[in-house]
Design an enzyme around this catalytic site. Sequence first.
Site, PDB file in Angstrom:
ATOM      1  N   ASP A 103     -29.842  -7.711 -20.393  1.00 40.87           N
ATOM      2  CA  ASP A 103     -28.643  -8.364 -20.911  1.00 40.87           C
ATOM      3  C   ASP A 103     -28.086  -7.496 -22.029  1.00 40.87           C
ATOM      4  O   ASP A 103     -28.832  -6.823 -22.742  1.00 40.87           O
ATOM      5  CB  ASP A 103     -28.984  -9.744 -21.479  1.00 40.87           C
ATOM      6  CG  ASP A 103     -29.782 -10.595 -20.510  1.00 40.87           C
ATOM      7  OD1 ASP A 103     -29.512 -10.518 -19.300  1.00 40.87           O
ATOM      8  OD2 ASP A 103     -30.660 -11.339 -20.981  1.00 40.87           O
ATOM      9  N   ASP A 140     -27.311  -7.498 -15.380  1.00 37.28           N
ATOM     10  CA  ASP A 140     -27.977  -8.787 -15.549  1.00 37.28           C
ATOM     11  C   ASP A 140     -27.020  -9.703 -16.316  1.00 37.28           C
ATOM     12  O   ASP A 140     -25.862  -9.836 -15.967  1.00 37.28           O
ATOM     13  CB  ASP A 140     -29.308  -8.593 -16.270  1.00 37.28           C
ATOM     14  CG  ASP A 140     -30.220  -9.810 -16.157  1.00 37.28           C
ATOM     15  OD1 ASP A 140     -29.893 -10.750 -15.416  1.00 37.28           O
ATOM     16  OD2 ASP A 140     -31.273  -9.825 -16.831  1.00 37.28           O
ATOM     17  N   ARG A 179     -21.703 -18.941 -14.719  1.00 39.74           N
ATOM     18  CA  ARG A 179     -22.524 -19.061 -15.926  1.00 39.74           C
ATOM     19  C   ARG A 179     -21.707 -18.840 -17.201  1.00 39.74           C
ATOM     20  O   ARG A 179     -21.967 -17.920 -17.978  1.00 39.74           O
ATOM     21  CB  ARG A 179     -23.714 -18.100 -15.898  1.00 39.74           C
ATOM     22  CG  ARG A 179     -24.667 -18.347 -14.746  1.00 39.74           C
ATOM     23  CD  ARG A 179     -25.920 -17.500 -14.857  1.00 39.74           C
ATOM     24  NE  ARG A 179     -26.802 -17.715 -13.715  1.00 39.74           N
ATOM     25  CZ  ARG A 179     -27.981 -17.130 -13.552  1.00 39.74           C
ATOM     26  NH1 ARG A 179     -28.416 -16.273 -14.453  1.00 39.74           N
ATOM     27  NH2 ARG A 179     -28.716 -17.386 -12.493  1.00 39.74           N
TER      28      ARG A 179
END
Length: 446
Positions: A227, A266, A320
């Site tokens: 991330d 990611d 998300r």
Amino acid sequence: MATPSHRRSLRKRRTVVVTAAVAVAGIGAGVLVMNANAGVVDLYHQTLPAKDGWAAAGSGTTGGSKAGSAHVYTVSTRAQLVKALGSVSDTTPRIIKVKGTIDANTSAAGKALTCADYASGTGYSLSAYLKAYAPATWGEKAPSGTQENARKAAAEKQKKNIVFRVPSNTTIVGVPGTNAGIKGGSLQVQNVKNVIIRNLTFSAAEDCFPQWDPTDGSAGEWNSNYDSVTLRGATNVWADHNAFTDAPRFDASLKTYFGRKYQIHDGALDITNGSDLVTVERNVFDCHDKTMLIGSSDSDSTGKLRVTLHHNVWKGIVQRAPLARIGQIHLYNNLYDTTTLNGYAPKYSIDSRARAQVVAEHNAWKLPSGAKAAKLLSGDGTGSVAGSGNLVNGTATDIVAAYNAASSKKIKTTVNWTPTLTAGLQTSAKNLAAELAKTAGPGVLS
């Protein structure tokens, strides 16, 4: 010049930008902001204001504001950043000023590194990996053996170079006017507390060595790490005025192997493993797929994962924004532009699952022609989304009712808590697009 509504908002909040006249007077351009109650304050020593989201709870979030002069650093290279961060066990308050863009894929000597450099000496090659684990011959069991071991070794070399562990009591701020940011790197805020991250652009966090998992879903998936910013077991974190993007390499350009996209990205900003008391405000998230995960699994830490997201811009986001599990999450005054951007076509904005208690109020969605409000949410039938005042293309819309009318897995409409840490909440989302175009993301603070 700020619009009248913008000025009213800032009076409710904490800062207004210092004018050029202040810099001329000798206070110093690029380092100061004006606090409405306390006068001029140093941007680098600024702390999260009272009641500004969950990160203001308890002792609040002060980052490295108490740093002495010996622990204030200006960095412009990867090596300097590593040195300034020091040991994660050293909790001495520190302020790190990032000047310009730091490329994480560089050696200690400043040499640019490629995926081939990380693979060198490990025996890994993508062509050999694809040959070894082709489903037609390998089957649906997890990869193991020579090439998987080589992939892990190469991945470990990249990880050591691009992951930066942030200690407690740290402020990391981009120096205004320098296009400050971190390219290709991952800030890891793990099992620490009291961290501030501001005014930075995070781009191109890419995994050179995705792993094939034939058991992920019905057709398998390529899974990547890194991330741009990851919070794991972190407490009291304030992420403010940053940008997160896959640029310059977007998912549409990625190749397909074994019938699935070779995914190198990611999350953008993930908040997991019992992280708690987090405020994410006035950031811009664009051109990304799995953008923000709150809660690493359906059994993540009950009683934690308390997160506030406000005045953020989401555009070119697939999903998300966020996906929320378990915690008490407050979303207010966020702007969602669901227009497809650089190939990133939206699936949904907010996913409430695993008993998440989400309050979403006074947010605004921009939908292209033909898009439906019923597609803005997702869930597993156990999560909740309460709140009102949400606008879809300028019209007040009950987004939960729209979703529930089209889904068998209903989202609950009541929650077990009432938000009180709501600094800056605007009870109308009508002018969010115009306001956030001027006030969200890096390059605004000065």
